[in-house]
Structures are given as C-alpha cells and as structure tokens.
Design an enzyme around this catalytic site. Structure first.
Site, PDB file in Angstrom:
ATOM      1  N   LYS A   1      95.679  43.337  32.021  1.00 43.77           N
ATOM      2  CA  LYS A   1      95.502  42.624  33.287  1.00 43.77           C
ATOM      3  C   LYS A   1      95.385  41.137  33.002  1.00 43.77           C
ATOM      4  CE  LYS A   1      91.481  42.580  35.630  1.00 43.77           C
ATOM      5  NZ  LYS A   1      90.400  42.939  36.555  1.00 43.77           N
TER       6      LYS A   1
ATOM      7  N   SER B   1     112.045  39.519  40.158  1.00 39.66           N
ATOM      8  CA  SER B   1     111.088  39.547  39.058  1.00 39.66           C
ATOM      9  C   SER B   1     109.954  38.562  39.260  1.00 39.66           C
ATOM     10  CB  SER B   1     111.757  39.266  37.713  1.00 39.66           C
ATOM     11  OG  SER B   1     112.183  37.926  37.651  1.00 39.66           O
TER      12      SER B   1
ATOM     13  N   TYR C   1     109.242  43.267  37.809  1.00 43.08           N
ATOM     14  CA  TYR C   1     109.272  43.294  36.354  1.00 43.08           C
ATOM     15  C   TYR C   1     109.082  41.884  35.813  1.00 43.08           C
ATOM     16  CZ  TYR C   1     114.082  41.788  37.067  1.00 43.08           C
ATOM     17  OH  TYR C   1     115.189  41.092  37.464  1.00 43.08           O
TER      18      TYR C   1
END
Length: 116
Positions: free
Chosen positions: A9, A25, A58
């Site tokens: 994270k 993305s 992504y």
C-alpha cells in the site's frame, strides 16, 4: 486454498496530473513502486479520499524522484489534481502463508509524494 491479501500500500499520495488523452493506467514515481514492491503492469486499486471513488487500473513507472501520480485515460475523470489517494495491491497466497505475511506499507511525504 488461496486467499487474497494486501500485498502493498502507498498511503496518502497526491494526484499530480490527470491525462484523459492517454490509453489508460496510473503513472507512479518508480521510487514509490520499488518501495511498495509494485511492478509495471500490476493491477492497482485506487481509493480517492476526496470523493470516495474506488477504481482499478494497472501501474506504469514514472520518473524517479518526481513524485508523479498521474491517472490516465478514463480514470482521469475520477480524480482532480491535488486529490489524496491510497494505492493498494493485492496478492493471492496459501492460507498459512497469508497468516504470516506482512504487507509493504509506504508512507511518502504528503506534500511532494517523495520518500524521505
């Protein structure tokens, strides 16, 4: 049995740009990606603290020491420059491994997104 757990994270980074005219993305400073163990093309969940939006895309690497956090393509409509995000990556692992696993938690400088 496999379970899905938080792998890493990046906590409280600010959006530096939103580029609607890009294929898609999230561009992340490569130093942050390395610190969190995120690889190019890896699926990233994005939580926007400013508006409650949650989305997935992504990762692509941005320039090192730039602090860049840019949402590209359609995701650019879900953020504004300056919004505070949490970026989360998950992994599948065996139950016993997951019980012992410790995620990589990254807390960059909240003003410039850089590691100190």
């Amino acid at each position: 049995m496999l379970v899905q757990v938080v792998k890493s994270k990046i906590h409280r980074v600010k959006v530096t740009n939103a580029d609607l005219n890009y294929i898609g993305s999230i561009t992340i400073d490569e130093d942050l990606m390395d610190a969190a163990g995120i690889i190019e093309g890896e699926r990233v969940q994005i939580v926007n603290n400013n508006n409650g939006e949650r989305l997935e895309t992504y990762a692509i690497p941005g320039p090192r020491r730039s602090g860049e956090i840019t949402l590209n393509g359609a995701a650019a409509r879900r953020v504004q420059k300056g919004d505070v995000l949490i970026l989360i990556v998950y992994a599948f692992m065996e139950l016993e491994e997951a019980k012992k696993f410790k995620p990589q938690l990254v807390f960059p400088n909240e003003e410039n997104n850089l590691l100190e």
